[in-house]
Design an enzyme around this catalytic site. Structure first.
Site, PDB file in Angstrom:
ATOM      1  N   ASP A  24       0.813  -1.220   0.000  1.00  0.00           N
ATOM      2  CA  ASP A  24       0.000   0.000   0.000  1.00  0.00           C
ATOM      3  C   ASP A  24       0.851   1.276   0.000  1.00  0.00           C
ATOM      4  O   ASP A  24       0.640   2.185  -0.811  1.00  0.00           O
ATOM      5  CB  ASP A  24      -0.924   0.034   1.222  1.00  0.00           C
ATOM      6  CG  ASP A  24      -1.819  -1.184   1.329  1.00  0.00           C
ATOM      7  OD1 ASP A  24      -1.512  -2.210   0.696  1.00  0.00           O
ATOM      8  OD2 ASP A  24      -2.832  -1.116   2.053  1.00  0.00           O
ATOM      9  N   HIS A  45      12.610 -16.933   0.472  1.00  0.00           N
ATOM     10  CA  HIS A  45      13.146 -17.807   1.519  1.00  0.00           C
ATOM     11  C   HIS A  45      13.025 -19.248   1.032  1.00  0.00           C
ATOM     12  O   HIS A  45      11.989 -19.641   0.481  1.00  0.00           O
ATOM     13  CB  HIS A  45      12.354 -17.616   2.813  1.00  0.00           C
ATOM     14  CG  HIS A  45      13.033 -18.169   4.020  1.00  0.00           C
ATOM     15  ND1 HIS A  45      13.139 -19.522   4.242  1.00  0.00           N
ATOM     16  CD2 HIS A  45      13.646 -17.566   5.063  1.00  0.00           C
ATOM     17  CE1 HIS A  45      13.791 -19.726   5.388  1.00  0.00           C
ATOM     18  NE2 HIS A  45      14.117 -18.554   5.894  1.00  0.00           N
ATOM     19  N   ARG A  89      20.150 -17.491   1.487  1.00  0.00           N
ATOM     20  CA  ARG A  89      18.785 -17.853   1.116  1.00  0.00           C
ATOM     21  C   ARG A  89      18.576 -17.926  -0.391  1.00  0.00           C
ATOM     22  O   ARG A  89      17.917 -18.841  -0.893  1.00  0.00           O
ATOM     23  CB  ARG A  89      17.805 -16.840   1.727  1.00  0.00           C
ATOM     24  CG  ARG A  89      17.694 -16.929   3.234  1.00  0.00           C
ATOM     25  CD  ARG A  89      16.871 -15.789   3.787  1.00  0.00           C
ATOM     26  NE  ARG A  89      16.666 -15.939   5.227  1.00  0.00           N
ATOM     27  CZ  ARG A  89      16.041 -15.039   5.991  1.00  0.00           C
ATOM     28  NH1 ARG A  89      15.565 -13.931   5.422  1.00  0.00           N
ATOM     29  NH2 ARG A  89      15.892 -15.243   7.279  1.00  0.00           N
ATOM     30  N   HIS A 156       9.379 -13.627   0.360  1.00  0.00           N
ATOM     31  CA  HIS A 156       9.603 -13.292   1.769  1.00  0.00           C
ATOM     32  C   HIS A 156       9.837 -11.815   2.058  1.00  0.00           C
ATOM     33  O   HIS A 156       9.240 -11.266   2.961  1.00  0.00           O
ATOM     34  CB  HIS A 156      10.785 -14.115   2.283  1.00  0.00           C
ATOM     35  CG  HIS A 156      11.042 -13.985   3.753  1.00  0.00           C
ATOM     36  ND1 HIS A 156      10.046 -14.154   4.702  1.00  0.00           N
ATOM     37  CD2 HIS A 156      12.174 -13.708   4.439  1.00  0.00           C
ATOM     38  CE1 HIS A 156      10.565 -13.996   5.910  1.00  0.00           C
ATOM     39  NE2 HIS A 156      11.842 -13.705   5.786  1.00  0.00           N
ATOM     40  N   SER A 203      16.364  -7.417   8.773  1.00  0.00           N
ATOM     41  CA  SER A 203      15.186  -6.552   8.668  1.00  0.00           C
ATOM     42  C   SER A 203      15.004  -5.734   9.942  1.00  0.00           C
ATOM     43  O   SER A 203      14.350  -4.681   9.923  1.00  0.00           O
ATOM     44  CB  SER A 203      13.934  -7.379   8.399  1.00  0.00           C
ATOM     45  OG  SER A 203      13.744  -8.346   9.408  1.00  0.00           O
ATOM     46  N   LEU A 204      15.593  -6.204  11.045  1.00  0.00           N
ATOM     47  CA  LEU A 204      15.520  -5.430  12.287  1.00  0.00           C
ATOM     48  C   LEU A 204      16.183  -4.064  12.139  1.00  0.00           C
ATOM     49  O   LEU A 204      15.812  -3.110  12.830  1.00  0.00           O
ATOM     50  CB  LEU A 204      16.176  -6.216  13.432  1.00  0.00           C
ATOM     51  CG  LEU A 204      15.438  -7.480  13.877  1.00  0.00           C
ATOM     52  CD1 LEU A 204      16.259  -8.237  14.915  1.00  0.00           C
ATOM     53  CD2 LEU A 204      14.067  -7.139  14.432  1.00  0.00           C
TER      54      LEU A 204
END
Length: 383
Positions: A24, A45, A89, A156, A203-204
């Protein structure tokens, strides 16, 4: 304003993403003249539950789980003989794709591989891998203690998104021009800390580091500026779009159209890509976009109308898909998560640059800006 709407994985048929992750925020920025950056870089992933995409994390392979083809072979020995199942990955996902393509996939359709943790024993499986084993039992009816788990790559994480600077301020062009008062953080944003391929748990950084920076920058900005004037009819275009969906007496089903988009993107802009596949995706997305102008919703109510919500989300997904497919087709190399059979090597001389996709009436327009290389220069990956 802070965009923190997450990713866009629901444009793919098999995904680990929640149903709400429909791109979005990316689409809203895109519709207002802001480019989407590096959309071709999307991470798959390697171990999602077969047919569902629910994530089976690296923990299973970290504890010593094996990936097996239909013959019971640990096939990663042929792709990453040093790291085996613990290779990055994208490499493991491509290896699975190649095994299936070579006719070595398991199951009636030969379209998945097997995650085997049986040799780890009950204590490890029950104590260290409870979520993974519960998912297999609940959703597939598979008992990991006694049988391997069917898995396949699952869409992912988006490395691309709304371009920002290091203070989470949205930028609009290759000159890094800031859009005053607009910020983005999380998966919706592309600070490009991940480059072309995100490492696990990083991603943190998007969430914590740049979420914090965005909050601080917004507070400072609000303290130093005044409230801008807002047009009295600012909501009119969106209201008109929604009312058109509600009032249309007949038309295409958004549910069927969404399924068509997800299959198109999974089959043609997935783990492996070629020019004909991506050309099919670009043409297919354009056709779906044209059909979207004729959709109708069955529920015309104004309260908690999920039918209407999902129809609007489909429009966002289409915007994301056209930017991704067009950007991927143009990049004639393989880099990170963008892997092409017809251009298997990385081309730093020609393609060490970020893609900026701008929305246009006839499809996206692409521009580019250079990659800033600091301490670590790109190097070939050898495992």
């Amino acid at each position: 304003v802070l965009l923190a709407t997450g990713g866009n994985g629901r444009m793919f048929r098999i995904t680990s993403n929640a149903h709400s992750l429909t791109g979005d925020g990316m689409a809203l920025a895109y519709r207002h003249g802001i480019p989407l950056q590096d959309m071709e870089f999307y991470q798959f992933h390697p171990t999602g539950l077969y047919g569902l995409g629910i994530l089976l994390s690296e923990a299973a392979r970290g504890e010593g789980g094996y990936l097996l083809n239909k013959d019971g072979e640990r096939f990663m020995s042929r792709y990453a003989p040093t790291l085996m199942e613990l290779a990055p990955r994208d490499m493991v996902s491509r290896a699975i794709y190649l095994e299936v393509k070579a006719g070595l996939g398991a199951g009636p359709l030969g379209d998945y591989v097997l995650l085997d943790v049986r040799h780890l024993g009950r204590a490890v499986i029950e104590e260290k891998l409870p979520d993974i084993t519960d998912f297999a039992r609940v959703y597939l009816g598979v008992e990991p203690l006694t049988e391997p788990v069917p898995t396949q790559p699952t869409a992912h994480y988006a490395m691309g998104g709304v371009p920002t600077d290091l203070q989470a301020r949205v930028i609009r062009d290759e000159r890094n021009t800031v859009v005053e008062g607009l910020y983005a953080a999380g998966e919706v944003a592309c600070v490009s800390v991940h480059g072309a391929n995100r490492l696990g748990t990083n991603s943190l950084v998007d969430l914590l580091v740049f979420g914090r920076r965005a909050g601080r920058a917004m507070a400072a900005y609000c303290a130093a500026t005044t409230m801008p004037e807002v047009a009295g009819d600012a909501e009119a275009p969106v209201r008109a779009e929604i009312e058109a969906l509600r009032d249309r007496p007949d038309g295409e089903s958004p549910v069927e159209l969404r399924a068509d988009l997800a299959t198109l993107m999974m089959d043609n802009v997935g783990v492996f890509r070629t020019e004909p596949m991506m050309q099919a995706a670009v043409a297919g997305v354009a056709e779906i976009k044209e059909r979207y102008g004729r959709i109708r919703v069955r529920d015309t109510g104004k309260v908690y109308n999920t039918d209407l919500l999902e129809a609007r989300e489909l429009g966002y997904l289409i915007d994301n898909a056209e930017a991704m497919a067009t950007s991927a087709l143009a990049r004639t190399e393989s880099r990170g998560a963008h892997s092409r059979d017809d251009f298997p090597e990385r081309d730093d001389a020609g393609w060490l640059k970020h893609t900026l996709a701008y929305r246009g009436e006839a499809g996206p327009t692409l521009r580019y800006k250079p990659v800033t290389v600091t301490r670590f220069e790109p190097k070939p990956r050898t495992y």
